[in-house]
Design a protein around this motif. Structure first.
Motif, PDB file in Angstrom:
ATOM      1  N   VAL A 291     -36.786  17.438 -21.581  1.00  0.00           N
ATOM      2  CA  VAL A 291     -37.739  18.420 -22.107  1.00  0.00           C
ATOM      3  C   VAL A 291     -37.032  19.378 -23.053  1.00  0.00           C
ATOM      4  N   ASP A 292     -36.013  20.076 -22.540  1.00  0.00           N
ATOM      5  CA  ASP A 292     -35.291  21.039 -23.372  1.00  0.00           C
ATOM      6  C   ASP A 292     -34.604  20.335 -24.539  1.00  0.00           C
ATOM      7  N   GLN A 293     -34.639  20.973 -25.716  1.00  0.00           N
ATOM      8  CA  GLN A 293     -34.070  20.372 -26.910  1.00  0.00           C
ATOM      9  C   GLN A 293     -32.911  21.196 -27.452  1.00  0.00           C
ATOM     10  N   ASP A 294     -31.966  20.488 -28.104  1.00  0.00           N
ATOM     11  CA  ASP A 294     -30.876  21.198 -28.782  1.00  0.00           C
ATOM     12  C   ASP A 294     -31.312  21.521 -30.208  1.00  0.00           C
ATOM     13  N   ASP A 295     -30.387  22.053 -31.009  1.00  0.00           N
ATOM     14  CA  ASP A 295     -30.761  22.476 -32.364  1.00  0.00           C
ATOM     15  C   ASP A 295     -31.078  21.299 -33.277  1.00  0.00           C
ATOM     16  N   LYS A 296     -30.777  20.080 -32.838  1.00  0.00           N
ATOM     17  CA  LYS A 296     -31.090  18.893 -33.628  1.00  0.00           C
ATOM     18  C   LYS A 296     -32.352  18.190 -33.124  1.00  0.00           C
ATOM     19  N   GLY A 297     -32.993  18.792 -32.134  1.00  0.00           N
ATOM     20  CA  GLY A 297     -34.227  18.219 -31.623  1.00  0.00           C
ATOM     21  C   GLY A 297     -34.046  17.153 -30.566  1.00  0.00           C
ATOM     22  N   LYS A 298     -32.797  16.917 -30.147  1.00  0.00           N
ATOM     23  CA  LYS A 298     -32.531  15.930 -29.117  1.00  0.00           C
ATOM     24  C   LYS A 298     -32.770  16.550 -27.740  1.00  0.00           C
ATOM     25  N   THR A 299     -33.428  15.796 -26.876  1.00  0.00           N
ATOM     26  CA  THR A 299     -33.738  16.326 -25.554  1.00  0.00           C
ATOM     27  C   THR A 299     -32.593  16.105 -24.579  1.00  0.00           C
ATOM     28  N   GLU A 300     -32.621  16.879 -23.501  1.00  0.00           N
ATOM     29  CA  GLU A 300     -31.551  16.840 -22.501  1.00  0.00           C
ATOM     30  C   GLU A 300     -31.416  15.452 -21.879  1.00  0.00           C
ATOM     31  N   LEU A 301     -30.183  15.130 -21.480  1.00  0.00           N
ATOM     32  CA  LEU A 301     -29.873  13.803 -20.957  1.00  0.00           C
ATOM     33  C   LEU A 301     -29.589  13.779 -19.461  1.00  0.00           C
TER      34      LEU A 301
END
Length: 224
Positions: A81-91
């Motif tokens: 759900v949570d995204q980093d600054d590149k739009g990738k979601t948590e793993l």
């Protein structure tokens, strides 16, 4: 079970995952076996096990699972759900889930129901037992919460025969039969549980009185 551990001991999960900086991750879980003593007494044995894996996960394609290197491509199982600054979601959830599937043999071995106590053992290396509620369950859950012990609770297989008021409460809070919930807090007045559907639930963290708990839930994971 992951929610329960994240709520009580997030460092355990942080330390369970290591980025190998070569495209793979190591995930530490515990294999559970039993040793017999004196012909009748059995003791659980927990063996730390490192599973090395790539961050590729099954995705749902035309109703079927397929492999895809894009971790954000319509995941068939857990998703971030949570995204980093590149739009990738948590793993982290998907990494641990995949490691658990590899540990147990396949996704189908862990995705068709089961007891939260088993997953808690694999995550923590501590003995648990899935137990049916008794009049002492309330005090035991409160005791474990005070000790910072991760706990999950399970609803009855079918929520038939609920009182009208409780049935309405269950529907409004996405409490369904045969489902596991993490215990987030508990005291004499009641307990708060978290739905593994998360933001997809009508109420991700419903608060129940103990009377409602006993009417809707019938089991819990008891640390041994």
């Amino acid at each position: 079970s992951l929610m329960a551990v994240a709520n009580t001991n997030p460092d355990l999960l942080r330390k369970a995952i290591v980025d190998n900086k070569n495209g793979t991750f190591n995930v530490k879980l515990y294999k559970v076996s039993e040793e017999s003593f004196l012909f009748f007494w059995k003791k659980k044995v927990f063996t730390p096990t490192i599973i090395t894996l790539y961050p590729t996960f099954p995705v749902a394609v035309d109703g079927k699972d397929g492999a895809n290197p894009d971790a954000d491509a319509n995941p068939a199982h857990a998703h971030g759900v949570d995204q980093d600054d590149k739009g990738k979601t948590e793993l982290w959830v998907r990494l641990i889930e995949k490691a658990y599937a590899l540990l147990m043999g396949s996704y189908s071995k862990i995705g068709k129901g089961g007891f939260g106590a088993d997953a808690l053992e694999a995550l923590t290396g501590t003995a648990y037992k899935e137990e049916v509620n008794t009049k002492d369950t309330k005090s035991r859950i409160i005791e474990m919460v005070k000790e910072g012990v991760p706990i999950e609770v399970g609803t009855k297989a079918k929520l038939d025969g609920l009182s009208t008021e409780t049935a309405k409460f269950a529907k409004e809070n996405s409490l369904v039969g045969g489902h596991a919930y993490a215990v987030m807090s508990a005291d004499d007045s009641g307990l708060k549980v978290r739905n593994l559907w998360g933001i997809g639930a009508r109420n991700a963290e419903p608060v129940l009185t103990w009377a409602q708990y006993y009417e809707i839930f019938n089991q819990f994971s008891n640390k041994q």
